[in-house]
Write a protein that holds these residues in place. Sequence first.
Motif, PDB file in Angstrom:
ATOM      1  N   LYS A 111       7.506   4.440  -6.670  1.00  0.00           N
ATOM      2  CA  LYS A 111       7.305   5.886  -6.748  1.00  0.00           C
ATOM      3  C   LYS A 111       6.271   6.379  -5.725  1.00  0.00           C
ATOM      4  N   PRO A 112       6.652   6.405  -4.441  1.00  0.00           N
ATOM      5  CA  PRO A 112       5.724   6.889  -3.416  1.00  0.00           C
ATOM      6  C   PRO A 112       5.502   8.396  -3.528  1.00  0.00           C
ATOM      7  N   TYR A 113       4.262   8.808  -3.275  1.00  0.00           N
ATOM      8  CA  TYR A 113       3.957  10.237  -3.242  1.00  0.00           C
ATOM      9  C   TYR A 113       3.536  10.702  -1.848  1.00  0.00           C
ATOM     10  N   LEU A 114       3.240   9.754  -0.960  1.00  0.00           N
ATOM     11  CA  LEU A 114       2.860  10.088   0.415  1.00  0.00           C
ATOM     12  C   LEU A 114       3.348   8.979   1.330  1.00  0.00           C
ATOM     13  N   THR A 115       4.175   9.348   2.326  1.00  0.00           N
ATOM     14  CA  THR A 115       4.697   8.363   3.272  1.00  0.00           C
ATOM     15  C   THR A 115       4.363   8.784   4.691  1.00  0.00           C
ATOM     16  N   LEU A 116       3.721   7.878   5.424  1.00  0.00           N
ATOM     17  CA  LEU A 116       3.379   8.091   6.830  1.00  0.00           C
ATOM     18  C   LEU A 116       4.316   7.248   7.680  1.00  0.00           C
ATOM     19  N   LYS A 117       4.957   7.894   8.646  1.00  0.00           N
ATOM     20  CA  LYS A 117       5.889   7.178   9.523  1.00  0.00           C
ATOM     21  C   LYS A 117       5.546   7.477  10.968  1.00  0.00           C
ATOM     22  N   GLN A 118       5.313   6.430  11.742  1.00  0.00           N
ATOM     23  CA  GLN A 118       5.051   6.568  13.170  1.00  0.00           C
ATOM     24  C   GLN A 118       6.324   6.179  13.912  1.00  0.00           C
ATOM     25  N   ASP A 119       6.967   7.171  14.500  1.00  0.00           N
ATOM     26  CA  ASP A 119       8.240   6.939  15.202  1.00  0.00           C
ATOM     27  C   ASP A 119       8.264   7.849  16.421  1.00  0.00           C
ATOM     28  N   GLY A 120       7.452   7.504  17.423  1.00  0.00           N
ATOM     29  CA  GLY A 120       7.221   8.410  18.540  1.00  0.00           C
ATOM     30  C   GLY A 120       6.065   9.340  18.228  1.00  0.00           C
ATOM     31  N   TRP A 176       3.954   3.476   6.186  1.00  0.00           N
ATOM     32  CA  TRP A 176       3.016   3.197   5.099  1.00  0.00           C
ATOM     33  C   TRP A 176       3.217   4.218   3.999  1.00  0.00           C
ATOM     34  N   SER A 177       3.402   3.748   2.773  1.00  0.00           N
ATOM     35  CA  SER A 177       3.594   4.622   1.620  1.00  0.00           C
ATOM     36  C   SER A 177       2.499   4.397   0.588  1.00  0.00           C
ATOM     37  N   PHE A 178       1.950   5.507   0.114  1.00  0.00           N
ATOM     38  CA  PHE A 178       1.018   5.480  -1.012  1.00  0.00           C
ATOM     39  C   PHE A 178       1.853   5.603  -2.282  1.00  0.00           C
ATOM     40  N   PHE A 179       1.834   4.556  -3.093  1.00  0.00           N
ATOM     41  CA  PHE A 179       2.654   4.503  -4.299  1.00  0.00           C
ATOM     42  C   PHE A 179       1.832   4.944  -5.504  1.00  0.00           C
ATOM     43  N   ASP A 180       2.507   5.632  -6.422  1.00  0.00           N
ATOM     44  CA  ASP A 180       1.851   6.113  -7.634  1.00  0.00           C
ATOM     45  C   ASP A 180       1.680   4.996  -8.663  1.00  0.00           C
ATOM     46  N   HIS A 181       2.652   4.106  -8.727  1.00  0.00           N
ATOM     47  CA  HIS A 181       2.647   3.050  -9.746  1.00  0.00           C
ATOM     48  C   HIS A 181       2.551   1.662  -9.087  1.00  0.00           C
ATOM     49  N   TYR A 182       1.659   0.849  -9.601  1.00  0.00           N
ATOM     50  CA  TYR A 182       1.533  -0.528  -9.140  1.00  0.00           C
ATOM     51  C   TYR A 182       1.566  -1.471 -10.343  1.00  0.00           C
ATOM     52  N   LEU A 183       2.209  -2.613 -10.149  1.00  0.00           N
ATOM     53  CA  LEU A 183       2.153  -3.721 -11.092  1.00  0.00           C
ATOM     54  C   LEU A 183       1.501  -4.883 -10.365  1.00  0.00           C
ATOM     55  N   ILE A 184       0.492  -5.485 -10.979  1.00  0.00           N
ATOM     56  CA  ILE A 184      -0.265  -6.559 -10.332  1.00  0.00           C
ATOM     57  C   ILE A 184      -0.266  -7.770 -11.245  1.00  0.00           C
ATOM     58  N   GLU A 185       0.179  -8.894 -10.702  1.00  0.00           N
ATOM     59  CA  GLU A 185       0.166 -10.147 -11.477  1.00  0.00           C
ATOM     60  C   GLU A 185      -0.933 -11.061 -10.963  1.00  0.00           C
ATOM     61  N   ASP A 186      -1.723 -11.574 -11.877  1.00  0.00           N
ATOM     62  CA  ASP A 186      -2.709 -12.605 -11.568  1.00  0.00           C
ATOM     63  C   ASP A 186      -2.083 -13.942 -11.942  1.00  0.00           C
ATOM     64  N   HIS A 187      -1.680 -14.700 -10.943  1.00  0.00           N
ATOM     65  CA  HIS A 187      -0.992 -15.967 -11.206  1.00  0.00           C
ATOM     66  C   HIS A 187      -1.927 -17.001 -11.832  1.00  0.00           C
TER      67      HIS A 187
END
Length: 449
Positions: free
Chosen positions: A47-56, A125-136
């Motif tokens: 669920k990205p809320y901000l996406t930066l794209k460098q394409d020229g 680069w996308s700033f995502f609203d939701h993250y899931l993080i696993e500690d192995h």
Amino acid sequence: MQTIVKKLRQYKPIAEIMECFREEEQVVFLDSSLQNDLGRFSIVGRKPYLTLKQDGVLSINGKPSEETFEDYMERYLYEHREENPTDLPMISGAVGYFTYDYGRRRGGTASRFDGQEDLLPEAMWSFFDHYLIEDHETKELYLAAGGHTCPAEEGIREMESLIAEPVKAVSSGTEKKAYITADCEKAEYLCAVEQMKRYIVEGDIYIANLTRQLTIWSEKEPYEVFQKLREINPSPFGGYCRFQDFQIVSASPERFLRMKHGQVETRPIKGTRKRGETKQEDDRLREELKNSGKDKSELLMIVDLERNDLSRVCENYTVKVPELFSIEEYATVFHLVSTVTGRLQKDKGVMDLICAAFPGGSITGAPKIRAMEIIDELEKGKRGLYTGSMGYITLDGCCDLNIVIRTLVYRDGRYHLGAGGGITCESEPEFEYEETCQKAKALVKALEL
């Protein structure tokens, strides 16, 4: 806006949970399938809320901007800084990549391929609203929601609900044929190695990386390839990124940059041997790499380059080499690795660090600028994502980025794969060619199984 972090009561491996999100329009999975000291955490962003794209030019959520990528990212991180009170590597921030050509262009190195169409944007680069993080290590799973696309509590509840549902992995289970074409056949590569050695003898450079690109047709879907690759070739810095027009499947063993609370680390790889068919052969090849003067001299030159790069933005006398020649084991190869560390200057930020060191010295050469000029002359096309970097940048100004090797880019029904190696005056062309084949081996196998 404060991110909410919640630890799940019941643990479930993040690779299983990813099945819930694999078809979402834009989702990323930074996957430490090789779970060691380097690969303790895995991260899914959705669920990205901000996406930066460098394409020229830079575009922000699809709208062109007059700012440079670096200036916008630096300003956004400053204006939206959020501390991470947990021991997790990230709870908010961006996941994405830089291509090799982004770094080459930004460094002012012209290319004869600049008019050539790019396979993918130079940076995304996308700033995502939701993250899931696993500690192995602790076998714990955490959810983080920032409240950008929906209220944070609602986002946590939605993820919990999705995770609670049983998920059946989808896999064909049948072998597929992969059809491969190369931009540089064996005879051409051998010739290019000899040309690069002449540049070294003449004093232009000490070492440079020489790459060839493979284009592969396969019936397998990218996520299916990713599942197989993490099974047969686990890595600490792998991942799967699903964007609208292309997908990335990576099993990278190499860390480019990590920075946490001002402490910087880079881990260049130089030196490769295949794994043996028997324990005796395996031990022999390991010892061969461990005692190889050529490979050690290659790595030493790159360590010196990386020390210089870090010294541009790190405090005086803090750049150290705590680990010089270590052997790391992977499913198909051994690697010779070093570690270089430093402490970032107090007036510098994560973008200063990235700009000072990118592209990584292990996949360019020394001196870096002249090596990139010769690379452009001898290689057959743009590198694109290969030897670029992928990872995360957090809202508290930290980062962890890989070197994009052992990586497939899927677009328009084709997979694209780069494979290369460091060339010195001692290089034997036949050996260097075989090394490129060995480095591509696990990825081709994942496309066929």
